[in-house]
Design a protein around this motif. Structure first.
Motif, PDB file in Angstrom:
ATOM      1  N   PHE A   1      -7.618   1.373   3.873  1.00 38.59           N
ATOM      2  CA  PHE A   1      -6.523   2.335   3.896  1.00 38.59           C
ATOM      3  C   PHE A   1      -6.607   3.310   5.063  1.00 38.59           C
ATOM      4  O   PHE A   1      -5.782   4.214   5.173  1.00 38.59           O
ATOM      5  CB  PHE A   1      -6.505   3.124   2.579  1.00 38.59           C
TER       6      PHE A   1
ATOM      7  N   TRP B   1      -1.367   8.181   3.818  1.00 38.28           N
ATOM      8  CA  TRP B   1      -2.715   7.975   3.311  1.00 38.28           C
ATOM      9  C   TRP B   1      -3.726   8.945   3.919  1.00 38.28           C
ATOM     10  O   TRP B   1      -4.906   8.884   3.596  1.00 38.28           O
ATOM     11  CB  TRP B   1      -3.158   6.524   3.562  1.00 38.28           C
TER      12      TRP B   1
ATOM     13  N   HIS C   1       0.822  -1.215   0.000  1.00 39.38           N
ATOM     14  CA  HIS C   1       0.000   0.000   0.000  1.00 39.38           C
ATOM     15  C   HIS C   1       0.856   1.267   0.000  1.00 39.38           C
ATOM     16  O   HIS C   1       0.310   2.373   0.022  1.00 39.38           O
ATOM     17  CB  HIS C   1      -0.895   0.013   1.236  1.00 39.38           C
TER      18      HIS C   1
ATOM     19  N   ILE D   1       2.518   4.308  -1.214  1.00 43.26           N
ATOM     20  CA  ILE D   1       2.221   5.090  -2.415  1.00 43.26           C
ATOM     21  C   ILE D   1       3.464   5.299  -3.276  1.00 43.26           C
ATOM     22  O   ILE D   1       3.446   5.080  -4.492  1.00 43.26           O
ATOM     23  CB  ILE D   1       1.589   6.435  -2.035  1.00 43.26           C
TER      24      ILE D   1
ATOM     25  N   SER E   1      -5.576  11.049  -1.045  1.00 40.29           N
ATOM     26  CA  SER E   1      -4.314  10.365  -1.338  1.00 40.29           C
ATOM     27  C   SER E   1      -4.600   9.003  -1.950  1.00 40.29           C
ATOM     28  O   SER E   1      -5.524   8.309  -1.511  1.00 40.29           O
ATOM     29  CB  SER E   1      -3.490  10.202  -0.052  1.00 40.29           C
ATOM     30  N   CYS E   2      -3.814   8.629  -2.936  1.00 37.32           N
ATOM     31  CA  CYS E   2      -3.991   7.321  -3.566  1.00 37.32           C
ATOM     32  C   CYS E   2      -2.791   7.039  -4.467  1.00 37.32           C
ATOM     33  O   CYS E   2      -1.876   7.853  -4.591  1.00 37.32           O
ATOM     34  CB  CYS E   2      -5.296   7.257  -4.361  1.00 37.32           C
TER      35      CYS E   2
END
Length: 488
Positions: free
Chosen positions: A285, A292, A211, A213, A391-392
């Motif tokens: 998340f 995140w 996860h 980023i 956020s992603c």
């Protein structure tokens, strides 16, 4: 090579299958392989929150069944054998720390973010990002002690054996994050496995969450640049991925199977400036870490309320349609209640169970707004301007409009925007269509079942019988577990 695999969960098919695959590949290569396992050692875990004996038996039985299909040479290490007296005293002190912290996120053990790890597990178990710490005090205490148990034991093992590399699955959940942090503290290379582009593939992320980023952004760009496919082939593969995601009758997007392609809200008016907002199912998340956290709002509910207020003066020529994530169907918590209760003359909530097509909505809208939903980048592919207020993985791909402050957001939503270049979206689609390594020894038969080396992996019958089987198997406290079938 000296390889260590943390394999506590036999109850989760994907976890176990990936562990077995990695172990078998290293055994076939002649490496020295050890697996750290849980024999009902954890006070609480993601598979068995309440530490019910019948669930422990099923989990252990499945793991042992899988291990019997491996090539010879695997060494088994029990978690409980790794934790020392001084560690237990340290773990016991967590209860005192828990009583003093105002925010669970601040609870730390060395470099191990215990609070975030526990929150991540509980949020997933409850399907609710807003956890009542007081109401969940018992589970929080159990999870915190269990993950600290893993952290201390794993750190001892790493310092004693200094393996060349460690494997573990996911890294987000409390026990898994504990092992990941122990590896990072001991500076031992760790590879975190996860599901790949489909059930036939698994992925490996080095020294970070899947996860993470920054890591994912680098992988997206690298896979595109290093691909053996021609540019035309990459575009075709990416396009096929996006097209299949939008097909209700396909197998790439289970969330839209009950939606009707072409269906729009009854109030849809093409003469207005229409904004389609797609919410995220935030439980996965919600407690990853600070990267995140939403840079503009506390959460998407706060963001939507603020946007509703800021755009109220445009009610005559602007309309916002908020599509709740289909994965929230049947989920009742503060987040979903607040979303359903939002209202305004220029504001329409589309519930998760609605048959209105998310993809028809995205293509018909003048602008798409997301807080991290994949539809934000998918809309770029479909030619719709996309505004990202969260956020992603695609935030820094230069595919979306990313307001740096909340003051920039209303202007982006209330005026026509040119769609961004489509290539960043194609890179994203190509990545998610192809990433990961293909299983060699594991053959999935569905998303939850499969064969390893041609054998179905399931717990022995007595283990699956639950309480009735306990009469035959006996209590874990009374059984010499070193003599259980399948132990090596």
């Amino acid at each position: 090579m000296n390889v260590l695999v943390f394999s506590p969960y036999g109850g989760f098919t994907t976890f176990l299958a990936t562990d077995l695959e990695i172990i078998e590949q290293h055994l076939a290569a002649g490496d020295q392989v050890s697996a750290v396992v849980c024999d009902s050692d954890l006070e609480s875990c993601d598979y068995n929150e309440q530490h019910l004996l019948q669930n422990c038996l099923k989990c252990i039985g499945r793991r042992q069944s899988g291990y019997r299909q491996l090539s010879p040479g695997l060494e088994i290490v029990r978690l409980t054998d790794l934790v020392r007296t001084e560690d237990r005293a340290r773990i016991a002190q967590l209860d005192e720390q828990l009583s003093k912290v105002h925010e669970l996120e601040s609870l730390m053990l060395d470099n191990f973010d215990v609070g975030y790890a526990v929150l991540s597990s509980i949020i997933t178990l409850r399907r609710n990002p807003d956890i009542d710490i007081n109401a969940e005090a018992l589970t929080i205490g159990r999870m915190a002690r269990a993950s600290a148990f893993v952290y201390c034991g794993f750190l001892n093992l790493l310092r004693d054996q200094s393996p060349d590399r460690v494997y573990l699955f996911n890294g987000r959940m409390a026990p898994m994050r504990a092992a990941l942090r122990a590896c990072q503290r001991a500076e031992i290379p760790v590879y975190v496995s996860e599901v790949g582009c489909d059930e036939r593939h698994y992925s490996l992320t080095e020294n970070a969450f899947p996860h993470d980023i920054e890591s994912r952004e680098k992988e997206i760009q690298q896979l595109w640049e290093d691909s053996s496919h021609t540019y035309e082939q990459r575009v075709k593969i990416a396009s096929d991925w996006f097209e299949s995601r939008a097909c209700p009758n396909g197998d790439k997007n289970r969330f839209i199977k009950s939606q009707q392609l072409g269906e729009l809200p009854e109030t849809w008016d093409d003469s207005l400036h229409n904004i389609a907002c797609f919410t995220s199912s935030s439980d996965e998340f919600a407690a990853i870490g600070k990267e995140w956290e939403n840079p503009l709002f506390e959460d998407q509910d706060q963001g939507l309320k603020w946007i509703l207020e800021q755009t109220s003066s445009r009610a005559g020529d602007l309309h916002i349609y908020v599509r709740m994530h289909p994965n929230l169907k049947g989920v009742i918590n503060d987040e979903t209640r607040q979303l359903r209760e939002m209202s305004g003359p220029h504001f329409t909530i589309i519930p998760p169970e609605s048959s209105i097509s998310s993809y028809t909505l995205a293509r018909a809208a003048d602008t798409v707004l997301t807080f991290g939903s994949s539809l934000g980048i998918e809309s770029v592919y479909w030619g719709t301007a996309s505004v990202l207020a969260g956020s992603c993985f695609y935030r820094n791909l230069k595919a979306t409009y990313n307001p740096q402050t909340i003051d920039e957001l209303p202007g982006l939503l209330t005026r026509p925007l040119e769609p961004k270049d489509r290539e960043p979206a194609l890179r994203y689609g190509y990545y998610f269509a192809t990433f990961g390594k293909r299983f060699r020894y594991y053959q999935p038969t569905s998303s939850k079942t499969g064969l390893f080396n041609g054998h179905c992996i399931r717990a022995p019958l007595l283990y699956r019988l639950g309480r009735s089987g306990l009469k035959v198997v006996g209590s874990l406290k009374k059984v010499d577990r070193t003599c259980w079938p399948g132990r090596r």
